[in-house]
Design a protein around this motif. Structure first.
Motif, PDB file in Angstrom:
ATOM      1  N   MET A   1       0.844  -1.163   0.000  1.00 46.98           N
ATOM      2  CA  MET A   1       0.000   0.000   0.000  1.00 46.98           C
ATOM      3  C   MET A   1       0.894   1.231   0.000  1.00 46.98           C
ATOM      4  SD  MET A   1      -2.922  -1.438   0.140  1.00 46.98           S
ATOM      5  CE  MET A   1      -3.414  -3.106   0.395  1.00 46.98           C
ATOM      6  N   ASN A   2       0.398   2.290  -0.590  1.00 45.22           N
ATOM      7  CA  ASN A   2       1.248   3.443  -0.781  1.00 45.22           C
ATOM      8  C   ASN A   2       0.418   4.702  -0.578  1.00 45.22           C
ATOM      9  OD1 ASN A   2       3.236   5.183  -1.593  1.00 45.22           O
ATOM     10  ND2 ASN A   2       3.051   4.709  -3.751  1.00 45.22           N
ATOM     11  N   GLY A   3       0.810   5.543   0.349  1.00 49.99           N
ATOM     12  CA  GLY A   3       0.055   6.770   0.570  1.00 49.99           C
ATOM     13  C   GLY A   3       0.943   7.939   0.899  1.00 49.99           C
ATOM     14  N   LYS A   4       0.923   8.937   0.038  1.00 56.75           N
ATOM     15  CA  LYS A   4       1.666  10.162   0.312  1.00 56.75           C
ATOM     16  C   LYS A   4       0.826  11.065   1.198  1.00 56.75           C
ATOM     17  CE  LYS A   4       5.233  11.250  -2.813  1.00 56.75           C
ATOM     18  NZ  LYS A   4       6.487  11.375  -2.148  1.00 56.75           N
ATOM     19  N   SER A   5       1.512  11.774   2.064  1.00 54.62           N
ATOM     20  CA  SER A   5       0.818  12.748   2.897  1.00 54.62           C
ATOM     21  C   SER A   5       0.314  13.898   2.027  1.00 54.62           C
ATOM     22  CB  SER A   5       1.763  13.282   3.976  1.00 54.62           C
ATOM     23  OG  SER A   5       2.843  13.966   3.361  1.00 54.62           O
ATOM     24  N   LYS A   6      -0.590  14.698   2.564  1.00 57.52           N
ATOM     25  CA  LYS A   6      -1.141  15.814   1.801  1.00 57.52           C
ATOM     26  C   LYS A   6      -0.073  16.826   1.400  1.00 57.52           C
ATOM     27  CE  LYS A   6      -5.792  15.366   3.505  1.00 57.52           C
ATOM     28  NZ  LYS A   6      -6.925  15.936   4.195  1.00 57.52           N
ATOM     29  N   ASP A   7       0.975  16.956   2.224  1.00 56.50           N
ATOM     30  CA  ASP A   7       2.046  17.893   1.887  1.00 56.50           C
ATOM     31  C   ASP A   7       3.076  17.276   0.939  1.00 56.50           C
ATOM     32  OD1 ASP A   7       3.529  16.179   3.487  1.00 56.50           O
ATOM     33  OD2 ASP A   7       3.802  17.618   5.106  1.00 56.50           O
ATOM     34  N   LEU A   8       2.871  16.008   0.566  1.00 59.02           N
ATOM     35  CA  LEU A   8       3.728  15.252  -0.361  1.00 59.02           C
ATOM     36  C   LEU A   8       5.163  15.089   0.131  1.00 59.02           C
ATOM     37  CD1 LEU A   8       2.474  16.746  -3.751  1.00 59.02           C
ATOM     38  CD2 LEU A   8       1.674  14.684  -2.581  1.00 59.02           C
ATOM     39  N   LEU A   9       5.377  15.272   1.427  1.00 59.03           N
ATOM     40  CA  LEU A   9       6.725  15.181   1.970  1.00 59.03           C
ATOM     41  C   LEU A   9       7.002  13.838   2.654  1.00 59.03           C
ATOM     42  CD1 LEU A   9       7.073  18.781   3.447  1.00 59.03           C
ATOM     43  CD2 LEU A   9       7.987  17.906   1.282  1.00 59.03           C
ATOM     44  N   THR A  10       5.979  13.174   3.101  1.00 55.74           N
ATOM     45  CA  THR A  10       6.182  11.912   3.818  1.00 55.74           C
ATOM     46  C   THR A  10       5.301  10.822   3.213  1.00 55.74           C
ATOM     47  OG1 THR A  10       4.462  12.466   5.423  1.00 55.74           O
ATOM     48  CG2 THR A  10       6.722  13.064   6.008  1.00 55.74           C
ATOM     49  N   MET A  11       5.667   9.579   3.532  1.00 57.82           N
ATOM     50  CA  MET A  11       4.894   8.429   3.072  1.00 57.82           C
ATOM     51  C   MET A  11       4.349   7.709   4.299  1.00 57.82           C
ATOM     52  SD  MET A  11       5.232   8.386  -0.254  1.00 57.82           S
ATOM     53  CE  MET A  11       5.007   6.755  -0.886  1.00 57.82           C
ATOM     54  N   TRP A  18      -5.723  -1.247   3.950  1.00 56.01           N
ATOM     55  CA  TRP A  18      -5.386  -2.588   4.430  1.00 56.01           C
ATOM     56  C   TRP A  18      -6.624  -3.361   4.826  1.00 56.01           C
ATOM     57  CZ3 TRP A  18      -1.263  -5.402   3.728  1.00 56.01           C
ATOM     58  CH2 TRP A  18      -0.074  -4.766   3.407  1.00 56.01           C
ATOM     59  N   LEU A  19      -7.590  -2.689   5.441  1.00 57.89           N
ATOM     60  CA  LEU A  19      -8.853  -3.345   5.787  1.00 57.89           C
ATOM     61  C   LEU A  19      -9.569  -3.822   4.522  1.00 57.89           C
ATOM     62  CD1 LEU A  19     -10.057  -0.939   8.592  1.00 57.89           C
ATOM     63  CD2 LEU A  19      -9.651  -3.393   8.860  1.00 57.89           C
ATOM     64  N   GLU A  20      -9.557  -2.996   3.483  1.00 57.03           N
ATOM     65  CA  GLU A  20     -10.170  -3.384   2.211  1.00 57.03           C
ATOM     66  C   GLU A  20      -9.419  -4.573   1.599  1.00 57.03           C
ATOM     67  OE1 GLU A  20     -12.864  -3.337  -0.935  1.00 57.03           O
ATOM     68  OE2 GLU A  20     -12.953  -2.311   0.990  1.00 57.03           O
ATOM     69  N   TYR A  21      -8.095  -4.556   1.661  1.00 58.93           N
ATOM     70  CA  TYR A  21      -7.291  -5.679   1.154  1.00 58.93           C
ATOM     71  C   TYR A  21      -7.670  -6.972   1.880  1.00 58.93           C
ATOM     72  CZ  TYR A  21      -3.223  -8.659   0.388  1.00 58.93           C
ATOM     73  OH  TYR A  21      -2.396  -9.718   0.075  1.00 58.93           O
ATOM     74  N   GLN A  22      -7.751  -6.904   3.190  1.00 61.38           N
ATOM     75  CA  GLN A  22      -8.114  -8.089   3.972  1.00 61.38           C
ATOM     76  C   GLN A  22      -9.506  -8.582   3.585  1.00 61.38           C
ATOM     77  OE1 GLN A  22      -8.802  -7.494   8.196  1.00 61.38           O
ATOM     78  NE2 GLN A  22      -8.011  -9.539   8.631  1.00 61.38           N
TER      79      GLN A  22
END
Length: 89
Positions: A1-11, A18-22
């Motif tokens: 799973m991959n999610g950038k923060s709104k400020d695009l500075l952190t992951m 993950w709940l959807e994946y499960q």
């Protein structure tokens, strides 16, 4: 799973993903009738974003993957898939 923060500075990872994946994978097991022990989901580099400690509260791979839920530990360096089939001519 991959999610950038709104400020695009952190992951960071999104636990809802993950709940959807499960949910999807559990549905695959239910519909197929296959034993969940034959499934292997492998931890990738994105599964470590924002995870300071494997097994900790932010380690969603360990919490929601088949690998984690089945208590599999250790590194996987290769996977061999063995199939058996016949072709009728």
């Amino acid at each position: 799973m991959n999610g950038k923060s709104k400020d695009l500075l952190t992951m960071n990872q999104d636990e809802e993903e993950w709940l959807e994946y499960q949910k999807v994978m559990d549905d695959v097991i239910k519909r197929s009738g296959l034993n969940k022990s034959i499934f292997y989901d492998l931890r990738g580099n994105h599964d470590n974003f924002g995870v300071p400690v494997v097994g900790g509260s932010f380690d969603f791979f360990s919490k929601y993957s088949f690998t984690g839920r089945l208590g599999r530990s250790g590194l996987v360096n290769s996977v061999t898939v063995e199939v058996s089939y016949s072709i009728e001519l």
